[in-house]
Design a protein around this motif. Sequence first.
Motif, PDB file in Angstrom:
ATOM      1  N   TYR A  70      12.228  -4.564  -1.126  1.00 60.09           N
ATOM      2  CA  TYR A  70      12.390  -4.566   0.336  1.00 60.09           C
ATOM      3  C   TYR A  70      13.568  -3.669   0.723  1.00 60.09           C
ATOM      4  CZ  TYR A  70       9.622  -8.956   0.258  1.00 60.09           C
ATOM      5  OH  TYR A  70       8.671  -9.913   0.067  1.00 60.09           O
ATOM      6  N   SER A  71      14.672  -3.824  -0.022  1.00 64.88           N
ATOM      7  CA  SER A  71      15.877  -3.054   0.305  1.00 64.88           C
ATOM      8  C   SER A  71      15.591  -1.561   0.208  1.00 64.88           C
ATOM      9  CB  SER A  71      17.023  -3.422  -0.645  1.00 64.88           C
ATOM     10  OG  SER A  71      17.228  -4.826  -0.653  1.00 64.88           O
ATOM     11  N   GLN A  72      14.884  -1.166  -0.861  1.00 67.36           N
ATOM     12  CA  GLN A  72      14.593   0.259  -1.027  1.00 67.36           C
ATOM     13  C   GLN A  72      13.623   0.737   0.043  1.00 67.36           C
ATOM     14  OE1 GLN A  72      13.223   0.127  -5.064  1.00 67.36           O
ATOM     15  NE2 GLN A  72      15.184   0.840  -5.865  1.00 67.36           N
ATOM     16  N   ALA A  73      12.617  -0.077   0.355  1.00 68.19           N
ATOM     17  CA  ALA A  73      11.616   0.342   1.337  1.00 68.19           C
ATOM     18  C   ALA A  73      12.254   0.584   2.702  1.00 68.19           C
ATOM     19  CB  ALA A  73      10.521  -0.712   1.456  1.00 68.19           C
ATOM     20  N   THR A 103       4.915   1.574   2.702  1.00 69.82           N
ATOM     21  CA  THR A 103       3.818   2.336   3.307  1.00 69.82           C
ATOM     22  C   THR A 103       4.186   2.706   4.739  1.00 69.82           C
ATOM     23  OG1 THR A 103       2.282   0.999   1.997  1.00 69.82           O
ATOM     24  CG2 THR A 103       1.332   2.299   3.780  1.00 69.82           C
ATOM     25  N   CYS A 104       4.776   1.779   5.462  1.00 74.05           N
ATOM     26  CA  CYS A 104       5.164   2.049   6.847  1.00 74.05           C
ATOM     27  C   CYS A 104       6.628   2.487   6.946  1.00 74.05           C
ATOM     28  CB  CYS A 104       4.966   0.811   7.715  1.00 74.05           C
ATOM     29  SG  CYS A 104       3.229   0.318   7.856  1.00 74.05           S
ATOM     30  N   MET A 111       2.567 -10.515   7.410  1.00 71.46           N
ATOM     31  CA  MET A 111       1.664  -9.480   7.926  1.00 71.46           C
ATOM     32  C   MET A 111       1.120  -8.633   6.784  1.00 71.46           C
ATOM     33  SD  MET A 111       2.560  -6.270  10.442  1.00 71.46           S
ATOM     34  CE  MET A 111       3.449  -5.382   9.163  1.00 71.46           C
ATOM     35  N   THR A 112       2.043  -8.193   5.905  1.00 77.21           N
ATOM     36  CA  THR A 112       1.646  -7.310   4.803  1.00 77.21           C
ATOM     37  C   THR A 112       0.677  -8.040   3.861  1.00 77.21           C
ATOM     38  OG1 THR A 112       3.782  -6.231   5.032  1.00 77.21           O
ATOM     39  CG2 THR A 112       2.575  -5.783   3.005  1.00 77.21           C
ATOM     40  N   ALA A 164      -3.092   0.888  -6.533  1.00 72.20           N
ATOM     41  CA  ALA A 164      -1.874   1.138  -5.756  1.00 72.20           C
ATOM     42  C   ALA A 164      -2.185   1.837  -4.431  1.00 72.20           C
ATOM     43  CB  ALA A 164      -0.881   1.967  -6.566  1.00 72.20           C
ATOM     44  N   ASP A 165      -3.275   2.618  -4.413  1.00 74.54           N
ATOM     45  CA  ASP A 165      -3.643   3.332  -3.182  1.00 74.54           C
ATOM     46  C   ASP A 165      -4.093   2.357  -2.106  1.00 74.54           C
ATOM     47  OD1 ASP A 165      -3.284   5.845  -4.360  1.00 74.54           O
ATOM     48  OD2 ASP A 165      -5.346   5.883  -5.111  1.00 74.54           O
TER      49      ASP A 165
END
Length: 165
Positions: free
Chosen positions: A66-69, A134-135, A106-107, A126-127
């Motif tokens: 989460y932190s990286q995203a 992704t967002c 949501m995800t 993964a796709d």
Amino acid sequence: MRCSALLAATAMFLVCTSLPLVGQDNPLSATNAPAQQPRPLPKPVNLQVLPKDIPPQDLVKLMRGYSQALGVHCSFCHEVNEQTHKPNFAADTKPDKAMARTMIAMTQEINTKFMTQIHDPDAMPADKTVSCGTCHRGNTMPAQFTPKPEDHEHPAGSMPMQHPQ
Ligand code: HEC
Ligand code: HEC
């Protein structure tokens, strides 16, 4: 020579695998290795969206993701005591933690309810998995999409409506 290389590798391993919360109090360096055993990770006490029996190591892996995203540190969502600098991961004081809970739900729903309906033979697993990245792509607020300047010969999204004579 070989022995000290091994010792350095062990120290790197310990530094990389120890939690930030465990490692911060007593930062390990290559010089004071071998280090003491990291403390066992505490059992989570306030999970409302994630599975309550998630192994603590998996939970921390998710949290790092989460932190990286979002391109943030843990303290973006988690309260840190101003005096002691100790994080309180179970506290629900930060609004971003609450928003993250909704985002996690949501995800999960996008993946379980909708992505499972997409049967695209070209897509690798993964796709077809939507993740925070992704967002978010490293931003707290997803960047707004700006279409590329239009290519007049091949406008994006155009369909040949008329066959050229
Ligand atoms: C984008 C927000 C966000 C970031 C960044 C984040 N977390 Fe979390 N964290 C959450 C949410 C939301 C929960 C609660 C999940 C739930 O209710 O199921 C949580 C729960 C936890 C818990 C369990 C607390 C308990 O006892 O219930 C721990 C431990 C934790 N996070 C550690 C971390 C660490 C370590 C980092 C940095 C590497 C981090 N978090 C970064 C949102 C975040
Ligand atoms: C489908 C796209 C999408 C996905 C997937 C997604 N987000 Fe978001 N996220 C958004 C949008 C859009 C906003 C802005 C919403 C707003 O401010 O009203 C947002 C806002 C946020 C915010 C508030 C940021 C701020 O600065 O106020 C947090 C925290 C967050 N998302 C965490 C997450 C986490 C954690 C995940 C993965 C579990 C995730 N998001 C997955 C689209 C997404």
